[in-house]
Design a protein around this motif. Structure first.
Motif, PDB file in Angstrom:
ATOM      1  N   CYS A 114       0.654   5.647  -1.890  1.00 37.53           N
ATOM      2  CA  CYS A 114       0.507   5.679  -3.003  1.00 37.53           C
ATOM      3  C   CYS A 114       1.694   6.291  -3.167  1.00 37.53           C
ATOM      4  O   CYS A 114       2.075   6.977  -5.116  1.00 37.53           O
ATOM      5  CB  CYS A 114      -0.494   7.105  -3.451  1.00 37.53           C
ATOM      6  N   SER A 132       0.578  -0.523   0.275  1.00 40.97           N
ATOM      7  CA  SER A 132       0.057  -0.045   0.553  1.00 40.97           C
ATOM      8  C   SER A 132       0.750   1.084   0.400  1.00 40.97           C
ATOM      9  O   SER A 132       1.663   1.294   0.243  1.00 40.97           O
ATOM     10  CB  SER A 132      -1.163   0.159   1.468  1.00 40.97           C
ATOM     11  N   GLY A 151       2.059   7.405   2.419  1.00 36.65           N
ATOM     12  CA  GLY A 151       3.030   7.386   0.997  1.00 36.65           C
ATOM     13  C   GLY A 151       4.120   8.104   1.426  1.00 36.65           C
ATOM     14  O   GLY A 151       3.643   9.218   1.898  1.00 36.65           O
ATOM     15  N   GLY A 187       4.130   1.108  -4.289  1.00 38.40           N
ATOM     16  CA  GLY A 187       3.789   1.893  -4.329  1.00 38.40           C
ATOM     17  C   GLY A 187       4.260   3.498  -3.772  1.00 38.40           C
ATOM     18  O   GLY A 187       4.091   4.275  -2.952  1.00 38.40           O
TER      19      GLY A 187
END
Length: 268
Positions: A182, A180, A190, A223
């Motif tokens: 971004c 996970s 992230g 990610g």
């Protein structure tokens, strides 16, 4: 100087060049991972810890088994050659130092200490393989009655079967790759752009650059992203990345010259 200058057989000349190329790929991947750790250490502790763990896993998977296979196959053959015993013993001692440097990285510590240990490992390994490329491999390739190609085949057979030293075992490791995040600014956990590790290949020897980028990319979890800085538009490198990992990395240009090209490579 051409490998043919050293080798007593064309097949051994080819094997010599292949061995030097393999050393360059390992050194390059190590350099890329270390560069990522050095930049992450001052920006994002969690990212630095992931990269440190990945660096240790790479050493356990590639560098330490390779060293053990050399001790099992190449070094005994080299030790039998005239005036080479002390050289081989010094290289075996250096393998012990490599192991100690990896062990220093194995236990999580402060990011500054981990970065210093990683940089020491990189410098030591580059000096070590320079001795092997410049001394041991040419001696074996030129020695009458020895076949470097056969020795390297035996060595890599041991590596392929997971028992490089004929008994010495290495820990099973797997790099952590979070699923996970971004890679930027959305609040999902992230990293933002300011925390993205950066690899500036302008400071990497030309022969190691592509391997350094591959090693750095292997240290980027899904990610997340890294920033690549190159002295020119790296289109051939981008094609190699796509061939190596189809569809895995998205490319965004952040700067297009004239002094440097900056690209963000995002791992899907």
């Amino acid at each position: 100087m051409s490998a043919l200058t050293f080798a007593s057989d064309p097949e051994d000349a080819t094997a010599l060049e292949a061995a030097e190329g393999h050393h360059a790929r390992m050194a390059g991947e190590l350099a890329g991972r270390v560069a990522m750790l050095l930049t992450a250490a001052g920006r994002d502790r969690d990212a630095a810890e992931r990269i440190r763990a990945g660096l240790v896993a790479f050493c356990d998977r590639e560098i330490l088994p390779h060293a053990a296979a050399e001790e099992a196959v190449l070094y005994p053959a080299a030790r039998r050659l005239p005036d080479s015993r002390l050289l081989v013993e010094s290289l075996i001692a250096e393998h012990s130092c490599l192991t100690a440097l990896v062990d220093a990285l194995r236990t999580p510590s402060d990011t500054t200490g981990a970065a210093a240990d990683a940089r020491a490992l990189q410098v030591f390994f580059e000096e070590h393989v320079a001795k092997e490329n410049g001394l041991v491999l040419p001696l074996l390739a030129a020695a009458p009655g020895l076949r470097l190609a056969g020795l390297l085949t035996d060595m890599h057979d041991r590596l392929d079967h997971g028992d490089p030293s004929g008994g010495r075992r290495f820990p099973d490791t797997q790099e952590s790759r979070p699923e996970s995040g971004c890679g930027g600014g959305c609040g999902c956990g992230g990293e933002d752009e300011g925390a993205e590790p950066e690899l500036d290949v302008r400071s990497v020897p030309h022969a190691l650059r592509h391997a350094a980028v591959f090693g750095a990319l292997d240290a980027v979890p899904a990610g997340n992203a890294m920033v690549l800085v190159a002295p020119h538009d790296p289109l051939p490198l981008l094609r190699q990345i796509e061939q190596r990992s189809p569809g895995r990395f998205a490319v965004e240009y952040l700067q297009r010259g004239p002094e440097a090209w900056r690209l963000r490579l995002s791992h899907h």
